[in-house]
Each structure stands twice: as structure tokens, then as C-alpha cells.
Design an enzyme around this catalytic site. Structure first.
Site, PDB file in Angstrom:
ATOM      1  N   LYS A   9      44.211 -38.243   6.545  1.00  0.00           N
ATOM      2  CA  LYS A   9      45.305 -37.266   6.633  1.00  0.00           C
ATOM      3  C   LYS A   9      45.260 -36.287   5.452  1.00  0.00           C
ATOM      4  O   LYS A   9      44.547 -36.522   4.464  1.00  0.00           O
ATOM      5  CB  LYS A   9      46.637 -38.022   6.671  1.00  0.00           C
ATOM      6  CG  LYS A   9      46.794 -38.928   7.905  1.00  0.00           C
ATOM      7  CD  LYS A   9      48.175 -39.577   7.935  1.00  0.00           C
ATOM      8  CE  LYS A   9      48.345 -40.468   9.162  1.00  0.00           C
ATOM      9  NZ  LYS A   9      49.724 -41.008   9.273  1.00  0.00           N
ATOM     10  N   TYR A  49      50.538 -36.513  18.563  1.00  0.00           N
ATOM     11  CA  TYR A  49      51.602 -37.487  18.311  1.00  0.00           C
ATOM     12  C   TYR A  49      52.689 -37.449  19.390  1.00  0.00           C
ATOM     13  O   TYR A  49      53.837 -37.808  19.130  1.00  0.00           O
ATOM     14  CB  TYR A  49      52.226 -37.244  16.937  1.00  0.00           C
ATOM     15  CG  TYR A  49      51.427 -37.821  15.785  1.00  0.00           C
ATOM     16  CD1 TYR A  49      51.203 -39.198  15.681  1.00  0.00           C
ATOM     17  CD2 TYR A  49      50.920 -37.005  14.773  1.00  0.00           C
ATOM     18  CE1 TYR A  49      50.486 -39.735  14.616  1.00  0.00           C
ATOM     19  CE2 TYR A  49      50.205 -37.534  13.699  1.00  0.00           C
ATOM     20  CZ  TYR A  49      50.001 -38.902  13.629  1.00  0.00           C
ATOM     21  OH  TYR A  49      49.306 -39.437  12.571  1.00  0.00           O
ATOM     22  N   ASN A 112      50.677 -41.498   4.374  1.00  0.00           N
ATOM     23  CA  ASN A 112      50.027 -42.803   4.243  1.00  0.00           C
ATOM     24  C   ASN A 112      48.513 -42.749   4.457  1.00  0.00           C
ATOM     25  O   ASN A 112      47.901 -43.718   4.886  1.00  0.00           O
ATOM     26  CB  ASN A 112      50.712 -43.834   5.144  1.00  0.00           C
ATOM     27  CG  ASN A 112      50.715 -43.415   6.609  1.00  0.00           C
ATOM     28  OD1 ASN A 112      50.096 -42.418   6.968  1.00  0.00           O
ATOM     29  ND2 ASN A 112      51.384 -44.177   7.465  1.00  0.00           N
ATOM     30  N   HIS A 115      45.063 -42.411   9.584  1.00  0.00           N
ATOM     31  CA  HIS A 115      45.503 -42.740  10.937  1.00  0.00           C
ATOM     32  C   HIS A 115      44.443 -43.623  11.575  1.00  0.00           C
ATOM     33  O   HIS A 115      43.254 -43.445  11.316  1.00  0.00           O
ATOM     34  CB  HIS A 115      45.650 -41.467  11.785  1.00  0.00           C
ATOM     35  CG  HIS A 115      45.804 -41.783  13.249  1.00  0.00           C
ATOM     36  ND1 HIS A 115      47.024 -42.076  13.806  1.00  0.00           N
ATOM     37  CD2 HIS A 115      44.874 -41.905  14.239  1.00  0.00           C
ATOM     38  CE1 HIS A 115      46.836 -42.364  15.096  1.00  0.00           C
ATOM     39  NE2 HIS A 115      45.551 -42.258  15.379  1.00  0.00           N
ATOM     40  N   GLU A 126      42.707 -40.484  22.017  1.00  0.00           N
ATOM     41  CA  GLU A 126      42.607 -39.814  20.709  1.00  0.00           C
ATOM     42  C   GLU A 126      41.189 -39.329  20.414  1.00  0.00           C
ATOM     43  O   GLU A 126      41.004 -38.263  19.821  1.00  0.00           O
ATOM     44  CB  GLU A 126      43.098 -40.763  19.608  1.00  0.00           C
ATOM     45  CG  GLU A 126      44.601 -41.020  19.723  1.00  0.00           C
ATOM     46  CD  GLU A 126      45.139 -41.987  18.687  1.00  0.00           C
ATOM     47  OE1 GLU A 126      46.360 -42.193  18.663  1.00  0.00           O
ATOM     48  OE2 GLU A 126      44.353 -42.537  17.890  1.00  0.00           O
TER      49      GLU A 126
HETATM   50  P1  IDP Z   1      50.733 -45.940  12.392  1.00  0.00           P
HETATM   51  O1  IDP Z   1      50.149 -44.685  11.803  1.00  0.00           O
HETATM   52  O2  IDP Z   1      50.677 -47.101  11.426  1.00  0.00           O
HETATM   53  O3  IDP Z   1      50.165 -46.290  13.746  1.00  0.00           O
HETATM   54  P2  IDP Z   1      53.113 -45.027  13.809  1.00  0.00           P
HETATM   55  O4  IDP Z   1      54.332 -45.842  14.041  1.00  0.00           O
HETATM   56  O5  IDP Z   1      52.213 -44.762  14.973  1.00  0.00           O
HETATM   57  O6  IDP Z   1      52.308 -45.682  12.589  1.00  0.00           O
HETATM   58  O7  IDP Z   1      53.608 -43.651  13.209  1.00  0.00           O
HETATM   59  C1  IDP Z   1      52.720 -42.545  13.105  1.00  0.00           C
HETATM   60  C2  IDP Z   1      52.879 -41.919  11.743  1.00  0.00           C
HETATM   61  O8  IDP Z   1      54.209 -41.393  11.635  1.00  0.00           O
HETATM   62  C3  IDP Z   1      52.771 -42.875  10.552  1.00  0.00           C
HETATM   63  O9  IDP Z   1      51.440 -43.136  10.167  1.00  0.00           O
HETATM   64  C4  IDP Z   1      53.520 -42.124   9.490  1.00  0.00           C
HETATM   65  O10 IDP Z   1      52.735 -41.063   8.941  1.00  0.00           O
HETATM   66  C5  IDP Z   1      54.670 -41.520  10.297  1.00  0.00           C
HETATM   67  N1  IDP Z   1      55.859 -42.393  10.308  1.00  0.00           N
HETATM   68  C6  IDP Z   1      56.022 -43.564  10.962  1.00  0.00           C
HETATM   69  N2  IDP Z   1      57.258 -44.094  10.761  1.00  0.00           N
HETATM   70  C7  IDP Z   1      57.884 -43.213   9.944  1.00  0.00           C
HETATM   71  C8  IDP Z   1      59.193 -43.183   9.359  1.00  0.00           C
HETATM   72  O11 IDP Z   1      60.033 -44.085   9.550  1.00  0.00           O
HETATM   73  N3  IDP Z   1      59.482 -42.092   8.566  1.00  0.00           N
HETATM   74  C9  IDP Z   1      58.580 -41.094   8.338  1.00  0.00           C
HETATM   75  N4  IDP Z   1      57.362 -41.084   8.861  1.00  0.00           N
HETATM   76  C10 IDP Z   1      56.995 -42.129   9.651  1.00  0.00           C
HETATM   77 MG    MG Z   2      50.285 -45.253  15.560  1.00  0.00          MG
END
Ligand code: IDP
Ligand code: MG
Length: 138
Positions: A9, A49, A112, A115, A126
């Protein structure tokens, strides 16, 4: 042989972590079948997304994902979807296990670093979102 989509990212690229992330993949015997650097448009990020479009963080997430270049990769290997997810660590870096990419480098639940696809179905969607069949080296 399984495939998955990985994205470094914008925060990962900004922190100079492209090499670090790829090193961790290669150290685990994961093969890179395709790779490109790009900057997503807002529309492209919204489509990627789409499953999260009703979530409160959708607007912020798609802004963040378009804020700078990303590195998209197709990873290949046995059980690579799960392998990649375990190298990444939990979505919330505060809950991620020690030694995972997110635990080591994430600065925020949103920012984070990486992805990774979470199932064979999402991996297929994807991968095709970023790569055509001629861009994959198998
Ligand atoms: P993942 O990336 O671990 O699969 P997902 O639930 O698919 O997590 O969420 C996609 C992305 O959305 C996350 O990697 C993160 O960047 C963002 N995200 C997920 N939950 C939150 C939240 O509660 N607040 C802000 N951003 C979030
Ligand atoms: Mg995800």
C-alpha cells in the site's frame, strides 16, 4: 499451485518497504508471478474495495489507497493465500502477531502496509482486476 494478490500500500511504498516485503515473501519460498507499480484512481480503488462500500471507513480507505503509488503482485505457491495472510498479520496491527509485516511496520488500522486476498474467489477477482493473462509468468 495457488495464486493470490498482494499489494504494498502507499504507506509501505512511502516507508521504503518494497524490498523488505518482497524479501519476506521470497524467504518463505513464495514465487512472484507478476508485479507492477501503479497509482490507483479513486474509481479503481472503489471497485477494488467494493465489498466494503457500506463500511464507515470506505471513503477514507479509498482516499488512502489513491494517495500514492502501490506495488501489486501476483504471488504463487502452495497454500499461498493463507501463507501470505499469516506473513501480513491481523488487519489491526495492534492485534497482529510479532514478526508479521503489519505488526512490524503498520502505523494505523487503515495504514497497514499490505493487502492480501482472503479466499480463492477474491484472489481470482483481485488478480484479474490488475493483471491480464499475458502479464503472468508461470
Ligand atoms: P484486510 O486488509 O486484513 O483483509 P479488511 O477487513 O478486508 O482487512 O479491510 C480492508 C482494509 O480496510 C484494511 O486492510 C484496512 O486498510 C482498512 N480497514 C479495515 N477496518 C478498518 C477500520 O475499522 N478503520 C479503518 N480502516 C479499516
Ligand atoms: Mg480483506
Amino acid at each position: 499451485m495457488e495464486q493470490t494478490l498482494s499489494i504494498i500500500k502507499p504507506d509501505g511504498v512511502n516507508q521504503g518497504l518494497i524490498g523488505e516485503v518482497i524479501k519476506r515473501f521470497e524467504a518463505k519460498g513464495i514465487r512472484i508471478a507478476a508485479m507492477k507499480m501503479l497509482q490507483m484512481t479513486k474509481k479503481q480503488a472503489q471497485g477494488f474495495y467494493a465489498v466494503h462500500r457500506e463500511r464507515p471507513f470506505f471513503e477514507s480507505l479509498t482516499d488512502f489507497m489513491t494517495s500514492g503509488p502501490v506495488v501489486a503482485m501476483v504471488l504463487e505457491g502452495e497454500n499461498v493465500i493463507e501463507k501470505n495472510r499469516s506473513l501480513m498479520g491481523a488487519t489491526n496491527y495492534k492485534e497482529a502477531e510479532e514478526g508479521t509485516i503489519r505488526r512490524d511496520f503498520a502505523t494505523d488500522i487503515e495504514k497497514n502496509v499490505v493487502h492480501g486476498s482472503d479466499s480463492p474467489e477474491t484472489a481470482a477477482f483481485e488478480i484479474s482486476y490488475f493483471f491480464n493473462q499475458f502479464e503472468l509468468v508461470s
